[in-house]
Every structure is written in C-alpha cells, then in structure tokens.
Design an enzyme around this catalytic site. Structure first.
Site, PDB file in Angstrom:
ATOM      1  N   GLY C 157      34.370  42.681  45.971  1.00 47.87           N
ATOM      2  CA  GLY C 157      33.511  41.869  46.247  1.00 47.87           C
ATOM      3  C   GLY C 157      34.427  40.305  45.067  1.00 47.87           C
ATOM      4  N   CYS C 158      34.363  39.190  45.483  1.00 47.29           N
ATOM      5  CA  CYS C 158      34.625  37.976  44.731  1.00 47.29           C
ATOM      6  C   CYS C 158      34.343  38.010  43.097  1.00 47.29           C
ATOM      7  CB  CYS C 158      34.493  36.973  45.829  1.00 47.29           C
ATOM      8  SG  CYS C 158      32.903  35.997  46.445  1.00 47.29           S
ATOM      9  N   TYR C 159      32.547  38.160  43.664  1.00 41.79           N
ATOM     10  CA  TYR C 159      32.252  37.855  42.257  1.00 41.79           C
ATOM     11  C   TYR C 159      32.756  38.958  41.839  1.00 41.79           C
ATOM     12  CZ  TYR C 159      29.176  34.099  44.408  1.00 41.79           C
ATOM     13  OH  TYR C 159      28.302  32.634  44.760  1.00 41.79           O
ATOM     14  N   THR C 161      35.313  40.554  41.800  1.00 42.40           N
ATOM     15  CA  THR C 161      36.746  40.675  41.215  1.00 42.40           C
ATOM     16  C   THR C 161      36.835  39.611  39.439  1.00 42.40           C
ATOM     17  OG1 THR C 161      36.937  41.088  43.051  1.00 42.40           O
ATOM     18  CG2 THR C 161      38.674  40.364  41.563  1.00 42.40           C
ATOM     19  N   ALA C 162      35.969  38.321  39.929  1.00 44.49           N
ATOM     20  CA  ALA C 162      36.067  37.702  38.502  1.00 44.49           C
ATOM     21  C   ALA C 162      35.250  38.435  37.240  1.00 44.49           C
ATOM     22  CB  ALA C 162      35.586  36.011  39.197  1.00 44.49           C
TER      23      ALA C 162
END
Lengths: 354, 354, 354, 354
Positions: C157-159, C161-162
């Site tokens: 997911g995007c979150y 990953t960061a």
C-alpha cells in the site's frame, strides 16, 4: 426553529435546502434580524438533521431536520419561501405555492425566460407556461420597485448577475455596440452543485481549466434579455463559461466594441454613476480589476472596466460569490425588498479574505 | 555533467536555469538522448547546488552547481544554449553568444517582435535592435524549415503558442473574419515566475481569478504577428490574460466572427488537416474541449473548436503546459530541429494526470 | 497494442485499468522498454476507449478499448499481469490467473496480510485463504530477491511503502523502541479512488484537512507486519490517515521513542546506509524534510529524520507519489525484478515540479 | 471611523493591522456592537489606505488609512488595543501601552512564556523580562475569570488553542498519561504570514505537505505549559507542524497513551462535559472528526476524540480557523470578557462552507 427566531420575525421556508444555494440561504437567514426559518425542505435528505450534511450550520440549526415539502401545507405557516429546487421541479412546485398566498423567490431558472425558450435552453417543456410572465426578474439594482410588489421573483443566475452589473450601465449609456458581445466566464465548482461526479472530483479539478456548454449554456438568453432591457435594443451574446479550480466565485469578462471613442475613465464613470447608492456593488477605480476571492461569503459584486483604444474594445468585468450575490444572498435581498425592509438587512458586505 | 551524459551528446548550456522555465529545461534535458547539459547559469543562485533550489532534480543533477555565465567563455564548450533570462537581460546577452558560434534558443520575449515595438510593449529600448530581425520564430508547427537552419530562435510565449495552434489554421483557411479577434486566457501561477510576491502568495491565489494587464500584455503583438503570418492579413487582437489558482497550464479561449457560415465540424476539420503529422498537437473531436491539466508535464497542445451559428461566432480553444510546450519543451523541440533530430526526440507526450 | 510495442517486449495485461492506479500503470508502461500492454481490463468502462476516460493517454493508447477480463483466457496472451482491482474482487480473480501461469503483481490489499486478518481489517472473509501465504510482499528495497522469483507479488500500500522506507532501517538498527509507534499520514485525494463521492467533491476538499478511519485503517496491520520483519520484534502502531487538499502524494510522519540517545545525524546515517544503492529512495540530509510535491509523477520516495533529544523521540518522515511509488510505479519495479531487468527500467526518477 | 461607529462604542486600536491577523481583527470589529476601531497601525504600509492592501474591507474601512503608531500618543484615544506585531516588536511596544492605561490583548508570542524561555524558543532575549509574568493567558475556555480583570492578555497561538481545547479536558480528567504526548499539526499558509516567500509561493504550496521546525517550533513550550496547567503535572510534548495547501485552518492530531482503559465515549464525554456552556467549542459525537474547513471564518473550535483500545492510545483532534479562533476572533473574545460583555458578542459562529 433556530436560535435567533423572534416572535416578530417573518416565517420563511427554504425549499431545496440541502443543495449548496439552499444551505447558503440557511446560513444567511440564521443571522437575519427579520426572518426566521420554519422549514428546510429536501428530497433524499428529508429526515436527516441539517447538521449531518452541513456541520458548519450546527450552531444555528443543531436541532433542525430536513423535511419533505410536497405543497403549501408543508410550509409550517411560512408566508414566504426561497425555492432552490432543480429547474423543472421548481417549474412545477412554485405555482401552487404562490396561489396559496406564499410569496416566493425562486432561485432556479424556471421563471426567468419566456415559456417558449425552455425546450431549447433547458431541455424541457415548461409545465406552467403562464407563469414565467408573472414573475419579476429579481435583480435589485435594476428592478427594485417591481420586486417590492412581487408575489413571485425569479432570482437571477450567478453569471447574469455579474454580467448585468458590469455591462448594463455601459449599454444603457450607449457606450457599447450591442451587436456582438462576448462573455467569457470563470466559475468555481460549487456552481456545479452538490451532486458528486467526475466533473467535480478534486482529482479532476485541481490544475484544470475547463470550458463547458460552449455557446449553449442556459444563462445565455437570460443575459441577452437583461442586457436588452438595459440598452433598449437586442444584444447578441456569445457566452462561454469555464470551470476553474476554486469553490466559490464567478468572474465574468465581457467584451464589446465601443460605440464611439471612450476612455477607461468614461466606462468607470458610467458604472459609478449607475451604481451610486447600490449597497452591494463596488465599482473599482480605473486600474483595478475585480477578484471573486475578495467577495467570498459576502453579497458584494465587484465591477470594473477598461477601454482598449487600440482595438476599440471595452472590457467590463464583474465578480460575485455565486452562492451569495449569485444565489442565496440576492434572494434574501429580494425578500428584504418584498417585505419593505432595507434591501441590505442581514446581508454581509465584508468578504472572508484571504 | 549529468548521469545521462554520453560522449556523443551535444553539449548544451542552460542560461537562467534557476527560473521555472530554466529548471524545466534541466528536467527535460536530463532524459534527452542527444543533448547533455554542461552549464546551468544563474544570477543570485550562482554557486548554489541545483538540488538546493530544485530538490526534485537531485537524481539527475545531484552534483551540479549553478554557475555565473557572463559570456561565451563561460559555456563550458556548449555549442548550443537555451536562454531563459529576463527579457532585457536576454536582449543583451544573446547576440554575443550567437556571434561566438553558439546556436541559441531564446525563451524570453527579446527577439520575437520588431525592435521598435519594445518600448511600448516591453518597457525598454531594445539594446540590440538589429537582432530581432535575425531570429526565427520558433513555432515548429508553422516554421520548422526556417528553424532547422537558424542560428537564433525566438521561442514563442506560452499564450501565443496556444493561440497560434488553435487559431492559425482557421485563419489560413479563411474561416474567420480577421478584423476582430478576442482572446481570453487563463494561466496558472508558474507563468508569473519564481520570484515571490503578493501576487503569487498562496493566500491570495487560492479562490481567486484575476485579470491582469488588460489590453496591454506583451504577448498581444506577438499573437497578432503570428496570426497575420498565418492568415496573410492584419489581425486586431483584444487579449486579456487571467491568473487562476493552478500551478501549470494555460488555456486560451479565442473568439472570432465566422467569415461565412461554418459548422463545428468544419472548424475541427481544418484543425485536423492542418495539424496532421504534428507530433505534439492533439485536435479534439467535436464536442470535446481542451484542458491544460491533461497535458501537464508533457509537450502536447490540445486544441478544439466550436461554431456558434446563432451568433456567427467561432470559439477556438488551446491548452498547453506553459513550462513545457509553452517554454522549455518547445525550446527543446526547436533544438531538435536545429540539430537534424526528430523534433519529438526526448520530449514527453503523456501528461501526468490526474 | 500501443505505439511502442516491440516484438521482443513482454506482453502485459493491466486489470482494473480504468482506476487511477491502473491508468497510471498504462502511463508508465507506455514508455517502458521491455513491456507492452496487450489488455486493459475494466468493469463498467469495458467497451469504452481508454482515451475517453483518460484523454491524456490518447497519444499512446489512442486506439485501445477497455475490455472485460473474466479470466486467463481474456488476457490476449499476456504472461504477466498488473491487477488493480478492488480488494475482494482481486482476492477472487488472481488465483486462477497465477494457476494458469501468469505472473501477477497485485496492487490491492488482497494478498498482503494473513488470511485471518481480512474480516477485521478489510470487512470480508478471504475467498482464497491459502493464497496470501503464497504471495511475496513487493517492497523491492527489502525483498528484492524473493520478488525476483515470485509468481505472485502483493504490491504494498502507499502508506506502508512510505512508512517502511522511512522507519524500517531505524528499527533494524535498533535505534527505536518498537513498543509504541505513532504514524500520522497525509494523503491527496487520488488515494480515495476515482469513484465520485461527497468525500472527494472539490467543494468539500479545498480548505479541508480530514482524519479518517482513525485507528481502523486497513494499512495498519500491513505496516506492523513490515516493521516487525525489519526489526525482528512486534511493533504496535497507532495509525491515523488524513485527507489533504492535493491530488497526488502521501506524506507519513512517524513518531517513536529513541531506544537510546541518538542524534539526527545518527538517524540520517542509518537511513543513508540502508538505502545506499536503492535507485528510488532519496535520503535527505539533516535539516531537510520530504515533500510529496517533489516526487510527483516519479517513482522516488524521499525520507528524512530528526531526533528530538528534549523528549527522546525520533521523527521519521517519508513521501511518495501514491500512484507511482505507492502503486503503479512500484508494481512495475516489481515486474522488472520478476523479469530479470534492472529494477529501475522504464521508471521516472525526476518528479514534475513545481 | 468605520460605518458602525457608535458614540457608546469603546474605541479600540489595532496595531500590526496590515498583517493577516490584524486585518482579520478589522473585519470582525467592523460588525461588533460595542467596539469601534479608531486606529489601524502599520509599519511599511503606514500612509496607505486599508482598502489598498485589503480591498475586501473597503465597504467598512473605505476611508481609513494605516497609520504609524509609535506609542500611546498615537492611539487616537483608544482605551484598548489589539496588538498583532512581530514577537520581538510586540515585546517592546506593549509595556508602554499598558503603563499608559491601555488594556491590551497581544496576539504575538511575546507574553506567553516565562521570560527565560525566549532565547531558546524565539531567538531573542526578552527586552521586558518582567512583563510576561504580568500577562494573563487568554484562553477563555480555561481562564475567563482572570481575563476579565486583566490589563494585558497574551492571546494564545493557533496551535496551542486547538490543542488545549482538544486535550486539556482529557488530561484534567486523568484519562491520559502525561508522560509523552505527540502532536501532529497541519496548517494552511495564512499561518505563515503575509510576507511573500518561496515557502508560500503558490507554485510551491499546491500539491505539497511540508513538515517544518520539527521539534523546535515556538508553540511547543506554550502547549506544554497550558496542558500542565490543565493536568496539574508536567507534560512532555513532541510537536511537528506541517504546512498544507490551504489558506485558513489548523488541524491538530494529538496522541497520548490512555492512563487506563477508556472508550471513545469516555473521551467524548469528558470533552462534552468540560465544554458545556462554551459558546465556541463544538464537541463532535463519537464517529465524527473535526475539519477546519467547517469553521472557516468563524470563531468555533471543533474537537473530537477516539480511543484505540488495540494500542491503548487516545487520539484527540481539534480544528480552528487560525485567523479567527486562532488569533483575531479569540482576541476579541478576550476583549469582550475584559469589558464585561458576553464573550460571544460580535463573533461569528457559522463558518462559510463550502
């Protein structure tokens, strides 16, 4: 019904109160000294608290629930109504209200044009073709006297309001050639209404500038009509609106040929003279141009003009908050006039800026 | 100098590399197969790493420092230069570069007009009045052959680029009356440059729509000139640009009277035929309108048109990313032509959307 | 199928290609040197041209039509697939694809957690409970070797990953107390998907900052899982995402207690060492903080950290473009690894800024 | 001086009236029933009409000019002053005003902390070290009685206001562990002030989310101080503010460990009880979260809370319009209390939404 209700206040119903214009009417009426909201009509939202859809209204409407308004019997005794329904729905709903003695300001386009114009510009046969002729066009800066006595006021569209206030004085002074007027308009997305769509999805709006209904927007004949009344002669308008990445605000940039050589000062002078005494029109000095941001939240319309002697063109510009002077604020201004009040009663003149 | 440097690459200098257009040139050149950046000139920023001002460029320019470029001797052997300096500065800096044998694409307005036009439109006497006449106007879709052989290319302004691509084919086909053309333009704030000011302060831009330099914008004569070359007859243009709350993107809405009855299909047909084979012009089908958001980051110009038979008006619309097709991308397109490359080499055609 | 199709290219299908992540995969694959899109699957949009929904893709997909993909037989010979379907749909659609020999990168959450976690965090019983265990978690910076040989990659997911790129190195170095980690995330609205709703209506987003799914967001266990793998010990995460008025971009601000006194330089040093050689992670020097705007359109993740000795806290921050490194770009990075290519092949490292 | 001036009104001076907070004070005072602006002090803008810098104020301040205010003698007889000067300037300017008998609400940070804290957190030695101790901290919801009798009120910062209203009741009820509180704040750019800079250039803000002054923001000790007064025990705060692409509005997301098991309802209950009777605090029901957009233009603070039993964490959230409840509105609320008026007099409770 709301905290500021006073016994002496005129009871007012807002129909279509769940849309942006209707909700803005609720906001403005909450602080009005002479009106009191007694019904907030809605369709799908009927039965839900106002504060569910519009939490910002909770302090004034914390206990108010949207209601289904089928006819005059559902108005909770209101003697006046602001109707912010979809055009065709309004065309059906308003006549029975007026016939029952309710004084109506209709914010839709249902009573602004001659009945025969509706199929071409609005896409429907007018269901009450005798009624547009009974309505007074509710632009207080031009028709205050007629409005005062009206039973039914057709509240102008946001674009026509800004155009008329910027351009009508120049036409009535004979400064412009009415043969060809070009109007390029820019609107924030609240003008497209509350209904979600691709068109208003933030991901599609940020960074975009989108012309729409080029040459076919339903405000075109309304603009022509009000300019014709101002100038006394037919006006042909090419009108192209654009959606810009903003919420509130409409700016109209109007182009016309100068009827004879004139300066920017001549144009600004004509605007200033025409609008002297108008509490909600601010004529900008030569060198300044309107910006809708500065009137956000207020009922003010800024207007300005420039003469381009090189090409013999006049550029007149108007800016309004489409939800206030372009809709709910102007409707209340009309309601004020209809009730013998100061037309400015209860209406904000200071925008929230920045 | 940058990671993609290859021995066979043409060494290129970018002057004024610390501005938005200059930095965009750095971005685009980083991925170019045939050019290599050997100098990134700047004024106040000289001595600072490129990645300080533009951290997004760090992956390609991590070790590059802006340098002071006083003259040809500071170009690190570059045979070509993209010059993105302020107008008057460019007017002084470019001639010595060209005389020293460097092929220049100048992104300022310094070489686009006849020398005598500068006091009125740019506010300065041209310091090198013999030079505008030596420059080729760098609109590849109209002047590719001249560009190929040019020593000095005057890269068009963002507004004139969008206007010319949307309007010139209609004029050259005789579809429009050239007597009076009205152009209403909308631009994101990057067009106002990197220098901070009230005008571009986010608090003042969000929610605003602001006309500026009404009738006096320096792109006006440039637009008239390129349209006159297209149509073979003088064109009088009323031009009003507006700043809208966006970063990149220019949309121009152009209004002209139809020379004789024509349909939307006629207009779109003329655009399609004129731009067949143009790798960066996308003619939209009847019913669709351009949107600068869709071309953001790419070198594409979208164009579309509508005929309004009711008023005898043509509305032609163009959209570009002002920093790419309206500046750095077009400059590289010109540089490609000047070096005998495919004009599309190294330039993006797909915008970053949404 | 697209203009850059080459005979030697690996044929790839994109399922769920009409959503934002799917369309971003189309954008990125159009310029990829080794992959070629042979099918663009969609649901309601099946039968419509890609360029209808995404005009910006017209230059590369002008003639491509979204198709209904029911199973492996509809993949037009693709040997690999990027699947960007809704979670539950993906959970059903992917196993048959993999069983038919197609190598899949799944962008949904359907294969990221243990099967038993789905009712609580995703609201459905996993229909293929044996499959999450077969998937490799596709974070190339941590699991490149496993990814290279995988048949099924669960794209993060995007979150997560960061968060993982900003925090995992600090945990694996033992710099942080894993007992309580607080993550405050901010996302642009494209993360909420293409479907129109009140939530993403521009009129509701501009000017808003909205926490959502406080403590219950489905990325919470995914974050705990990847941090646990990094640190070798369970991590309890309080995770609160917010929607901010932007389109692309995710910023995560991660708070944890320092395990023992450490400086900002210690933290930055650990990030730098861990990410040396990672082509898409940019570790910012002490004193700088990530900004998702700078990585917009690129596959880069910016990370930075600060130690607050006063309170014994570490603040680690990561920023990605949620549609690129947070979705489609990372999926292609995984696809590169699965095909023995340079993991950076065809992926942009320079954001489009400003 | 302004149109609503009444003989009975208390004459008030606004110093630093050309900044955003000062101008907002002018806006709010224009509609106040008991105060009248008699001087609008400014620095560089002295001598310019108010409407030059803030055209939206023209209807109320059309004829008012910013003036240089050097000392009490320049206050045009004002008995009270709102001072919105830069911190250090305020630290020098306020004591002589108070000594001359003017009652002051100071909007800077100059009197909020103990004098010895200024070098570390504000970067200057306090020039009037005896004065911070004489000031009352102007958070009406906690210190109304002290404010009523104060000669000098230190108006709270925007972040501390939102934090205190969301968190103080939970601490004073003993629901939270005060040892470690993490506060992640998001602010629109108006909080950065009117001065143009790269930081607030629209081209850099749109699409960005930027942490700043991580762990070193000057509001940190102010937050610790007010929370300590609420809970009666020292509180260590990790505070990280972020700039988001909005104009007005602050949202603070506060994280603390639950002192003992508690539900969301417990937290919301404590907030509700604590704020019963507070005219400007709206406690949201369980399941709802604050949004600064909804309070834009109003003096309302929205607060809400969630308990996360999984991790034993409380998440409390507050939202204010930083220019109103976070600055000028709260200052007027204090001024009301100081003059024995209803604290809500003249202050808007309905935000302008959408």
């Amino acid at each position: 019904m709301h905290p500021m209700h006073e016994d002496a206040a005129v009871p007012v119903a807002v129909l279509g109160a769940s849309g942006f214009s209707g909700a803005e009417a609720l906001r403005l009426l909450a602080g009005h000294p002479a009106f009191s909201v007694v019904a907030a009509g809605a369709g799908d939202a009927a039965g839900r608290p106002v504060a569910d859809l519009y939490p910002h209204l909770a302090p004034a409407y914390g206990d108010v629930v949207f209601s289904k308004v089928g006819g005059p019997e559902d108005l909770a005794g209101a003697g006046a109504a602001l109707v912010a329904l979809p055009h065709e729905e309004s065309a059906r709903a308003v006549p029975p209200l007026v016939e029952s003695g309710v004084r109506v300001v209709d914010l839709s386009g249902a009573f602004r044009l001659a009945a025969e114009a509706y199929p071409a510009w609005y896409g429907f046969e007018h269901p009450s073709p005798g009624w547009p002729g009974k309505a007074v066009y509710g632009l207080p800066e031009m028709f205050a006297d007629e409005i005062a006595g009206a039973e039914l006021v057709a509240n102008p569209g946001c674009y026509p309001t800004a155009v008329a206030l910027a351009l009508a004085p120049l036409l009535s002074e004979g400064l412009l050639d009415p043969a060809h007027v070009t109007i390029d308009a820019k609107s924030g997305v609240s003008g497209a209404g509350r209904k979600p769509s691709d068109f208003v999805h933030h991901a599609m709006t940020e960074g975009s500038v989108r012309p729409y209904r080029v040459g076919t927007h339903q405000h075109t004949p309304e603009i022509e009509q009000v300019l014709e009344r101002a100038g006394g002669t037919p006006v042909a308008v090419t009108f192209v609106p654009h959606l810009v990445p903003a919420v509130r605000g409409v700016l109209v940039t109007c182009y016309a040929r100068l009827a004879h050589p004139a300066t920017t000062e001549d144009l600004v002078g004509a605007l200033t003279e025409s609008h002297s005494g108008a509490p909600f029109v601010r004529v900008l000095p030569a060198g300044s141009m309107p910006d809708p941001k500065r009137v956000a939240g207020s009922n003010v319309c800024e207007v300005g003009a420039v003469a381009d002697p090189r090409t013999g063109t006049a550029v007149a510009v108007g800016a309004v908050d489409n939800l206030v002077k372009g809709a709910a604020g102007q409707a209340i201004q009309n309601l004020n006039l209809m009730h013998g009040l100061d037309q400015a009663a209860g209406l904000p003149v200071l925008g929230v800026y920045p």
